[in-house]
Design an enzyme around this catalytic site. Structure first.
Site, mmCIF file in Angstrom:
data_model
loop_
_atom_site.group_PDB
_atom_site.id
_atom_site.type_symbol
_atom_site.label_atom_id
_atom_site.label_comp_id
_atom_site.label_asym_id
_atom_site.label_seq_id
_atom_site.Cartn_x
_atom_site.Cartn_y
_atom_site.Cartn_z
ATOM 1 C CE LYS A 26 -4.112 1.864 2.310
ATOM 2 N NZ LYS A 26 -3.732 3.282 2.250
ATOM 3 C CG ASP A 28 1.969 7.674 2.958
ATOM 4 O OD1 ASP A 28 0.839 8.157 2.758
ATOM 5 O OD2 ASP A 28 2.688 8.020 3.910
ATOM 6 C CD GLU A 173 -0.673 4.384 3.374
ATOM 7 O OE1 GLU A 173 -1.687 4.991 3.745
ATOM 8 O OE2 GLU A 173 -0.253 4.390 2.209
#
Length: 331
Positions: A26, A28, A173
């Site tokens: 994921k 950021d 993240e």
């Protein structure tokens, strides 16, 4: 080219396992759709549909990297610092539209476009094709690995729990888990994509701002809330992270939105309301906190030790409505 909106992930309870799932890091950053028209034109659109092409001149090379083909790529614009994405560094570039200034920032703090999905190719949508097929086509369409490239196609992983542990150790993240055989649902939130962030950072809507103590009309804190079908519910006052150069820019964005009454649907405590300048609830900001005291969906819940992390021009208040209030919820 097709008119498409990003598909959205739902916050997951536990990382799924099994061969029907793949897992990604994921990132950021800022969600962006890259529209390539096949004639040398590139348009970058934020999640809210705003054109942000001018902010990232270093991504113009996407036209050559796709061999001039018409395509729509879904991905994230990230600013890397010491090998890790930094949203605070990216925030300095999100709102820049002046060509000379954008070029200077691109030279000093270049971004990377992390492309993770293909939505259209040669003028035809491919959103109904399974995720794995879209990923394979993406890897064949977008040329990566050249010197000076500002884009990449990230790898996927079979071991979701292991990736979650690895990203935690590396200070990233979090992860996103996706069902391999599913179609892409433009503009909808689905449990076919599950997100697992390590840090509790969420987006909120500003409903007012308070000046610094000592009588100066300089911003010292913002009052934030979460949109619900019943209205904007108050979640607390955020002062940490607004100092330095951040404050004046945020204050300039808020002053034209002034209104005479509170936009919150519930009562704001007197200690927070005193001296507050109320504003129309249109600006979205990211806030990090240690969690929320109380029921997150009910009036009276408050952020614990919140810190301001940036203005989100790519997100609208409607984007923050609960999953069950969104079109396609649970799809």
């Amino acid at each position: 080219m097709p008119d498409l909106r990003p598909m959205l992930a739902t916050r997951g309870d536990h990382v799924p396992t099994g061969v029907e799932w793949l897992h990604e890091v994921k990132w950021d950053g800022m969600r962006v759709l890259a529209h390539l028209d096949g004639a040398g034109g590139l348009r970058l659109e934020s999640r809210a549909g705003n054109v942000v092409t001018a902010a990232y001149p270093e991504l113009a090379g996407l036209v050559d990297a796709t061999a001039g083909r018409a395509a729509v790529l879904d991905g994230e614009v990230v600013a890397m610092v010491d090998g890790r994405p930094s949203f605070s560094v990216l925030a300095e570039r999100i709102h820049e539209r002046k060509p000379a200034r954008a070029a200077a920032l691109a030279a000093a703090r270049p971004v990377t476009f992390v492309a993770f999905d293909l939505l259209a190719l040669d003028g035809r949508e491919v959103v109904e094709r399974p995720l794995e097929r879209r990923r394979r086509r993406l890897e064949g369409v977008l040329e990566v690995g050249g010197e000076g490239d500002h884009w990449l196609v990230p790898p996927t992983y079979a071991d979701g729990p292991g990736l979650l542990d690895a990203t935690r150790e590396q200070g990233l993240e979090g992860i996103v888990s996706k069902r391999r055989g599913t179609a892409y649902r433009p503009g909808l939130r689905s449990r076919d994509w599950l997100k697992f962030p390590h840090r509790r950072r969420d987006s909120y809507v500003i409903g007012g701002w308070r000046p610094e103590t000592g009588g100066r009309e300089r911003i010292g804190a913002v009052l934030v809330g979460v949109p619900t079908p019943a209205g904007l519910l108050y979640r607390g006052r955020v002062g940490s992270g607004i100092g330095g150069r951040v404050g004046p820019g945020l204050q300039a964005a808020l002053e034209p939105l002034a209104r005479s009454t509170s936009p919150f649907a519930d009562e704001v405590p007197r200690i927070d309301a005193a001296g507050t300048h109320w504003v129309e609830p249109t600006l979205v900001v990211d806030v990090e906190a240690l969690g929320i005291n109380g029921d997150p969906a009910a009036s009276g819940a408050r952020l614990r030790q919140p810190a301001y992390r940036g203005l989100r021009s790519d997100v609208t208040p409607d984007d923050l409505l609960p999953d069950d209030a969104l079109p396609g919820a649970g799809a």
